[in-house]
Design a protein around this motif. Sequence first.
Motif, mmCIF file in Angstrom:
data_model
loop_
_atom_site.group_PDB
_atom_site.id
_atom_site.type_symbol
_atom_site.label_atom_id
_atom_site.label_comp_id
_atom_site.label_asym_id
_atom_site.label_seq_id
_atom_site.Cartn_x
_atom_site.Cartn_y
_atom_site.Cartn_z
ATOM 1 N N GLU A 107 13.559 4.924 3.425
ATOM 2 C CA GLU A 107 12.547 5.950 3.185
ATOM 3 C C GLU A 107 11.239 5.343 2.693
ATOM 4 O O GLU A 107 10.149 5.778 3.095
ATOM 5 C CB GLU A 107 13.045 7.002 2.192
ATOM 6 C CG GLU A 107 12.030 8.114 1.973
ATOM 7 C CD GLU A 107 12.449 9.131 0.932
ATOM 8 O OE1 GLU A 107 11.769 10.167 0.837
ATOM 9 O OE2 GLU A 107 13.435 8.891 0.197
ATOM 10 N N ASP A 108 11.322 4.337 1.842
ATOM 11 C CA ASP A 108 10.113 3.695 1.318
ATOM 12 C C ASP A 108 9.293 3.083 2.451
ATOM 13 O O ASP A 108 8.073 3.227 2.503
ATOM 14 C CB ASP A 108 10.475 2.627 0.278
ATOM 15 C CG ASP A 108 9.247 1.904 -0.240
ATOM 16 O OD1 ASP A 108 8.360 2.589 -0.816
ATOM 17 O OD2 ASP A 108 9.161 0.672 -0.048
ATOM 18 N N VAL A 109 9.966 2.421 3.377
ATOM 19 C CA VAL A 109 9.279 1.811 4.523
ATOM 20 C C VAL A 109 8.608 2.905 5.350
ATOM 21 O O VAL A 109 7.444 2.770 5.753
ATOM 22 C CB VAL A 109 10.256 0.986 5.391
ATOM 23 C CG1 VAL A 109 9.606 0.540 6.688
ATOM 24 C CG2 VAL A 109 10.780 -0.215 4.616
ATOM 25 N N MET A 110 9.332 4.004 5.591
ATOM 26 C CA MET A 110 8.779 5.096 6.382
ATOM 27 C C MET A 110 7.546 5.695 5.696
ATOM 28 O O MET A 110 6.521 5.920 6.348
ATOM 29 C CB MET A 110 9.821 6.193 6.615
ATOM 30 C CG MET A 110 9.332 7.276 7.568
ATOM 31 S SD MET A 110 10.450 8.688 7.761
ATOM 32 C CE MET A 110 11.985 7.906 8.122
ATOM 33 N N CYS A 111 7.621 5.934 4.406
ATOM 34 C CA CYS A 111 6.495 6.517 3.671
ATOM 35 C C CYS A 111 5.288 5.584 3.661
ATOM 36 O O CYS A 111 4.148 6.033 3.850
ATOM 37 C CB CYS A 111 6.911 6.873 2.248
ATOM 38 S SG CYS A 111 8.048 8.274 2.179
ATOM 39 N N ARG A 112 5.532 4.292 3.471
ATOM 40 C CA ARG A 112 4.431 3.325 3.509
ATOM 41 C C ARG A 112 3.798 3.296 4.898
ATOM 42 O O ARG A 112 2.581 3.269 5.030
ATOM 43 C CB ARG A 112 4.906 1.922 3.116
ATOM 44 C CG ARG A 112 5.100 1.746 1.619
ATOM 45 C CD ARG A 112 5.386 0.299 1.217
ATOM 46 N NE ARG A 112 6.772 -0.063 1.572
ATOM 47 C CZ ARG A 112 7.115 -1.087 2.334
ATOM 48 N NH1 ARG A 112 6.215 -1.904 2.814
ATOM 49 N NH2 ARG A 112 8.390 -1.324 2.593
ATOM 50 N N PHE A 113 4.649 3.310 5.920
ATOM 51 C CA PHE A 113 4.163 3.299 7.297
ATOM 52 C C PHE A 113 3.316 4.536 7.583
ATOM 53 O O PHE A 113 2.252 4.439 8.192
ATOM 54 C CB PHE A 113 5.341 3.219 8.271
ATOM 55 C CG PHE A 113 4.932 3.191 9.713
ATOM 56 C CD1 PHE A 113 4.497 2.003 10.299
ATOM 57 C CD2 PHE A 113 4.979 4.333 10.486
ATOM 58 C CE1 PHE A 113 4.116 1.968 11.634
ATOM 59 C CE2 PHE A 113 4.603 4.310 11.817
ATOM 60 C CZ PHE A 113 4.167 3.127 12.391
ATOM 61 N N LEU A 114 3.784 5.708 7.145
ATOM 62 C CA LEU A 114 3.048 6.941 7.389
ATOM 63 C C LEU A 114 1.711 6.978 6.646
ATOM 64 O O LEU A 114 0.739 7.543 7.139
ATOM 65 C CB LEU A 114 3.894 8.159 7.014
ATOM 66 C CG LEU A 114 5.085 8.437 7.937
ATOM 67 C CD1 LEU A 114 5.973 9.526 7.360
ATOM 68 C CD2 LEU A 114 4.613 8.810 9.336
ATOM 69 N N SER A 115 1.658 6.355 5.468
ATOM 70 C CA SER A 115 0.402 6.376 4.708
ATOM 71 C C SER A 115 -0.590 5.335 5.215
ATOM 72 O O SER A 115 -1.789 5.567 5.232
ATOM 73 C CB SER A 115 0.663 6.192 3.215
ATOM 74 O OG SER A 115 1.107 4.890 2.955
ATOM 75 N N ASN A 116 -0.080 4.178 5.633
ATOM 76 C CA ASN A 116 -0.945 3.116 6.151
ATOM 77 C C ASN A 116 -0.062 2.122 6.891
ATOM 78 O O ASN A 116 0.700 1.386 6.266
ATOM 79 C CB ASN A 116 -1.698 2.425 5.011
ATOM 80 C CG ASN A 116 -2.637 1.340 5.498
ATOM 81 O OD1 ASN A 116 -2.564 0.881 6.634
ATOM 82 N ND2 ASN A 116 -3.544 0.926 4.622
#
Length: 147
Positions: A107-116
């Motif tokens: 989830e952390d990777v996905m959230c980071r990817f979605l933000s930048n």
Amino acid sequence: MNMKKELPCEMVRRDIKELIIERKLTVDTLSRITKINQQWFIDFISQKKDIENISEYDIRFLTDLTSVLKMGIDFDCDSRLKSIIETLIIEYEMDTKTLSLCSGTNEDVMCRFLSNTNLVSTEEKYELAVRIMFIYFVFKFPYYEKY
């Protein structure tokens, strides 16, 4: 300069021809994707039929499909993956936690990817892409009617 406005039917016909000629999609493949009869495609391309000869649903699906196949190929990989993740979240009303659990992604990777997208390494993007595309495939799997 006198530019003739292209009618929607002509635009779709042009787009289908381009997909067949330049992208090497066959009429059989288009028929399998859209569930529209092969003969309709043949008649449509040869101007024996118009777009109005299919249902409104088929028209919408076909125009969306041709647009995505023509324009979507030009999107960079990060933008394409990001839009697929966002579509899954919106279409299935899921949050990132649920989507990450269903797809087996971090989830952390996905959230980071979605933000930048630059906050995620190439390896993390690859794993995210493979897992998201699998869950996208599973979620889009056709519904079979009960007999």
